[in-house]
Design an enzyme around this catalytic site. Sequence first.
Site, short mmCIF file in Angstrom:
data_model
loop_
_atom_site.label_atom_id
_atom_site.label_comp_id
_atom_site.label_asym_id
_atom_site.label_seq_id
_atom_site.Cartn_x
_atom_site.Cartn_y
_atom_site.Cartn_z
N CYS A 30 80.77 -34.36 -37.84
CA CYS A 30 79.49 -33.82 -37.39
C CYS A 30 78.57 -35.00 -37.10
CB CYS A 30 78.89 -32.96 -38.50
SG CYS A 30 78.60 -33.92 -40.00
N HIS A 59 82.43 -37.40 -48.03
CA HIS A 59 83.49 -37.00 -48.96
C HIS A 59 84.85 -37.00 -48.28
CE1 HIS A 59 80.26 -34.88 -51.61
NE2 HIS A 59 80.41 -36.15 -51.93
N CYS A 114 71.71 -37.43 -44.13
CA CYS A 114 71.69 -36.67 -42.87
C CYS A 114 70.29 -36.08 -42.67
CB CYS A 114 72.72 -35.55 -42.92
SG CYS A 114 72.63 -34.52 -41.44
N HIS A 142 77.25 -30.96 -57.22
CA HIS A 142 77.43 -31.58 -55.89
C HIS A 142 76.26 -32.54 -55.63
CE1 HIS A 142 77.65 -32.05 -51.54
NE2 HIS A 142 78.89 -31.63 -51.61
N GLU A 144 74.61 -33.40 -53.02
CA GLU A 144 73.48 -32.91 -52.22
C GLU A 144 72.54 -32.07 -53.09
OE1 GLU A 144 74.42 -30.88 -48.49
OE2 GLU A 144 72.53 -29.81 -48.67
N THR A 182 73.66 -27.48 -47.54
CA THR A 182 73.94 -27.37 -46.10
C THR A 182 75.37 -26.95 -45.77
OG1 THR A 182 74.48 -29.72 -46.03
CG2 THR A 182 72.22 -29.11 -45.45
N SER A 285 83.72 -34.26 -42.39
CA SER A 285 83.81 -35.68 -42.79
C SER A 285 85.16 -36.30 -42.43
CB SER A 285 83.56 -35.78 -44.30
OG SER A 285 84.32 -34.82 -45.00
#
Length: 333
Positions: A30, A59, A114, A142, A144, A182, A285
């Site tokens: 992405c 990751h 990001c 996680h 994030e 996300t 990823s």
Amino acid sequence: MREGQLDSYHGGMTSNSQRRVLLAKPRGYCAGVDRAVEAVEIALEKYGAPIYVRKQIVHNVHVVKTLEERGAIFVDETEEVPRGAIVVFSAHGVAPSVHDEARGLGLRTIDATCPLVTKVHKEAVRFADQDYDILLIGHEGHEEVIGTTGEAPDHIHLVDGPDDVANVHVRDPEKVAWLSQTTLSVDETVATVEKLRERFPNLMDPPSDDICYATQNRQTAVKEMAAGAELVIVVGSTNSSNSVRLVEVAKEHGADDAHLVDYADQIDPAWLEGVTTVGVTSGASVPDELVQGVLAWLAARGYGEVEEIESVQEKMRFALPHELRKDLRITPV
Ligand code: 10D
Ligand code: SF4
């Protein structure tokens, strides 16, 4: 083997001429991953090794290994970075306390978070400033989720899926908002929000989707592909949330079987027993060379015909982190 000849490859009875691969598009990198990996590569070129990276930049074991070979040093904690060195923060984002810590240690930082993760951080700050209780839908532990929670730890409560809704406690049920990681399953998140709204009818929505365009598009593509495939192979690492979600989505949308692999050599030939159509995709990823490795592995076993199924066109690109743009004298965007 002769074209069209029935064979008993690993016990399954499929014809070579029928065997094929459906390749999902979009898949793989992405815009946020592309930017983060490029940031480390450019830092290595411009400043020289070693460049420290806090946590895995993305990751994916292959990406991390490749960057390590080029001189990146991955650390778990900021305090492991020597004073004065350069440290890159991963695409998953960090809590403000991590920026403070790096400043205190005299580190030079490049923030590869990001922009779509940063957007969620800003939403958290805004809701917290208005004194909302924020229900952050995401997976416990996680990176994030840890980073976003760090923006407003006193206001954010983690909701780890629909079954966790019953455990939520808020100060004022009239003043509650939800946000999300996300890279979640779109369908499961809809289910979680529905349950939350049953408990909190005045629940505030995020100003725009938190599940990013790339996560949504890869799930849409895998749904389309899985409907026509008996087996789906998702290329991605086990700690990659978005990649793991693709395996689940494939199973929920028509595939009899779906597996996650980092490399082609992790594919078990027994998975192909009786399989005519194999679906292939990859997480956000994952470099496409790993998908090409899987396609070559399948081709060697009679699955040489590949049809790409494009469900959505993607054109997203993000500018490099501002610390690099400044040093590279790229005009701000
Ligand atoms: O685990 P994950 O899906 O969040 O991360 P991965 O590095 O696999 O993919 C990129 C997604 C990011 C950086 C979260 F926005
Ligand atoms: Fe950004 Fe989405 Fe990629 Fe995560 S998966 S890095 S939020 S674009």
